[in-house]
Design a protein around this motif. Structure first.
Motif, PDB file in Angstrom:
ATOM      1  N   THR A  35       0.836  -1.204   0.000  1.00 31.55           N
ATOM      2  CA  THR A  35       0.000   0.000   0.000  1.00 31.55           C
ATOM      3  C   THR A  35       0.873   1.257   0.000  1.00 31.55           C
ATOM      4  OG1 THR A  35      -0.233   0.412   2.391  1.00 31.55           O
ATOM      5  CG2 THR A  35      -1.669  -1.261   1.441  1.00 31.55           C
ATOM      6  N   ILE A  47      -6.194  -0.900   6.309  1.00 26.51           N
ATOM      7  CA  ILE A  47      -5.057  -1.826   6.214  1.00 26.51           C
ATOM      8  C   ILE A  47      -5.275  -3.028   7.135  1.00 26.51           C
ATOM      9  CG2 ILE A  47      -2.591  -2.014   6.819  1.00 26.51           C
ATOM     10  CD1 ILE A  47      -2.333   0.905   5.621  1.00 26.51           C
ATOM     11  N   LEU A  57       0.795  -7.359   4.907  1.00 21.70           N
ATOM     12  CA  LEU A  57       0.739  -5.958   4.461  1.00 21.70           C
ATOM     13  C   LEU A  57       2.109  -5.313   4.510  1.00 21.70           C
ATOM     14  CD1 LEU A  57      -1.774  -4.268   3.565  1.00 21.70           C
ATOM     15  CD2 LEU A  57      -2.378  -6.349   4.768  1.00 21.70           C
ATOM     16  N   SER A  59       3.423  -1.472   3.925  1.00 22.57           N
ATOM     17  CA  SER A  59       2.773  -0.169   3.756  1.00 22.57           C
ATOM     18  C   SER A  59       3.740   0.993   3.892  1.00 22.57           C
ATOM     19  CB  SER A  59       1.670   0.007   4.815  1.00 22.57           C
ATOM     20  OG  SER A  59       0.693  -0.996   4.653  1.00 22.57           O
TER      21      SER A  59
END
Ligand SMILES: NC(=O)c1ccc[n+]([C@@H]2O[C@H](COP(=O)([O-])OP(=O)(O)OC[C@H]3O[C@@H](n4cnc5c(N)ncnc54)[C@H](O)[C@@H]3O)[C@@H](O)[C@H]2O)c1
Length: 385
Positions: A35, A47, A57, A59
């Protein structure tokens, strides 16, 4: 004591209900999602919803909008958070590259930065993803032939257009202006550049706050719309020369620049609400030979004294001031919950292969808009019952 992120998560009711489902269904099991979106309380809620769906994830934030508390909150919950708050575009670029180095299977982009970096360092397992903004869509559209994969543009959903851009951005820009400057709006002459979804909301909210609002819009059809909505639509020069406050929200570069300095009134305030810090050419304005003195205030306002004695005030150095300014709240929780529910459902559709390469830089599919709209109304009425 719980912090503001907990308050935001508690009120992102759509995301909470999606999380509940994702924890069982695990649509992202075994996948990495990269992300590149503002790291702030509402994106934290998004998230963590994706993480509930089984994703790993990775990010990073956007330029100059990363909030340390959001980074800490995500880091403590197993998200790989890359980078730190910075105003330096080159430094921010290295963080984006690090996300791409993790070879995410799906990308959640905001402004087209991650897909741009992917094209510079392509790899095999990318399934597609989402783009949040108008600015990102404009950047990705010409790259369709190179990006042969589904990329769903959240901004082009009618829900995002009316819930966030039209209603929430206008409210948050007005709130941020009053909080940062503590200046009156009543009777002030406000010029809004851009009469797209965001500009309409900004104009409407300042009018509701008893300002006299003019609109400058490049497209004559939208200029007519602004006129019929009751705004003045003077020439660009007259609109600049008369303004106590100028807000740019166009998605375009160099809307206001150094050449406009002679036009500006003494005391004029310049503020940008568009995604990239390019709408007001702040560097050229501040670096102009006409500027004799610069005084920065802690609340994100800088006063530029000109050689003829006039003062011009610049908010947040031309960065998107409802998110990059001091103590930012951004758009309302519910408007972002709607937009981020679209995000979660679109990323799910990409992960499950429900959208193919023909959906490259296209709006959110209708079935997802309908699903999110129905869920919001159901939750709302259930709460009221
Ligand atoms: N601040 C926020 O919270 C927030 C939220 C959503 C979107 N945005 C950003 O706001 C910007 C505008 O978004 P939108 O959805 O309203 O876009 P839009 O495309 O609907 O509207 C932009 C309008 O600006 C006009 N325009 C372009 N250049 C111009 C110029 N030089 N002078 C006058 N008018 C000009 C266009 O003709 C268009 O009508 C984008 O950068 C978007 O990413 C900000």
């Amino acid at each position: 004591m719980n912090n503001r992120i907990d308050w935001v998560r508690r009120n992102c009711r759509l995301l909470a209900s999606i999380s509940e489902e994702f924890r069982v269904e695990q649509p992202f099991a075994g996948m990495t999602i990269g992300t590149g979106i503002h790291l702030e309380p509402k994106t934290v809620a998004l998230i963590l919803t994706l993480q509930d769906g089984g994703a790993r994830l990775v990010s990073t934030g956007n330029l100059n909008t990363t909030q340390p508390a959001a980074m800490d909150y995500l880091g403590a919950r197993g998200v790989t958070v890359i980078g730190q708050p910075t105003r330096d575009a080159a430094e921010h670029g290295t963080y984006l590259e690090k996300v791409i180095d993790e070879k995410p299977d799906i990308i959640l982009d905001n402004g087209g930065d991650l897909f741009d970096r992917f094209l510079k360092k392509p790899y095999g397992n990318l399934k597609g993803g989402t783009e949040e903004t108008t600015s990102g869509r404009m950047r990705l559209e010409p790259l369709r032939d190179e990006l042969v994969m589904p990329i769903l543009v959240i901004n082009d959903s009618p829900i995002k257009q009316f819930a966030e851009n039209e209603h929430a951005v206008g409210q948050s820009v007005l709130e941020s202006y009053m909080r940062i400057t503590n200046r009156v709006t009543n009777g002030q002459r406000v010029t809004v550049f851009g009469y797209g979804a965001c500009g309409r909301g900004v104009a409407r909210n300042f009018r509701a706050a008893n300002a006299k609002v003019s609109v400058v819009e490049a497209d004559p059809v939208k200029r007519l719309q602004a006129h019929l909505d009751g705004y003045d639509t003077p020439s660009r020069e007259r609109a600049i020369a008369s303004a106590d406050l100028i807000v740019t929200v166009t998605g375009n570069g160099r809307v206001i620049g150094e050449a406009d300095l002679p036009l500006l009134r003494d005391g004029a305030i310049l503020a940008n609400a568009g995604h990239f810090p390019v709408e007001i050419d702040a560097a050229a304005i501040a670096g102009s030979n006409a500027v004799t003195e610069r005084v920065a205030y802690e609340d994100g306002v800088e006063t530029l004294r000109l050689e003829d004695g006039r003062a011009i005030h610049l908010i947040s150095e031309g960065h998107m001031f409802n998110l990059a300014g001091p103590r930012p709240l951004g758009n309302s929780i519910e408007s972002m919950d709607l937009g981020f529910a679209l995000q979660a459902r679109c990323l799910e559709a990409v992960a499950r292969g429900k959208v193919g390469a023909e959906s490259c830089v296209v709006p959110v599919p209708r079935f997802i808009d309908e699903m999110v709209a129905s869920s919001y109304l159901d939750l709302n009425y259930r709460a009221a019952a």
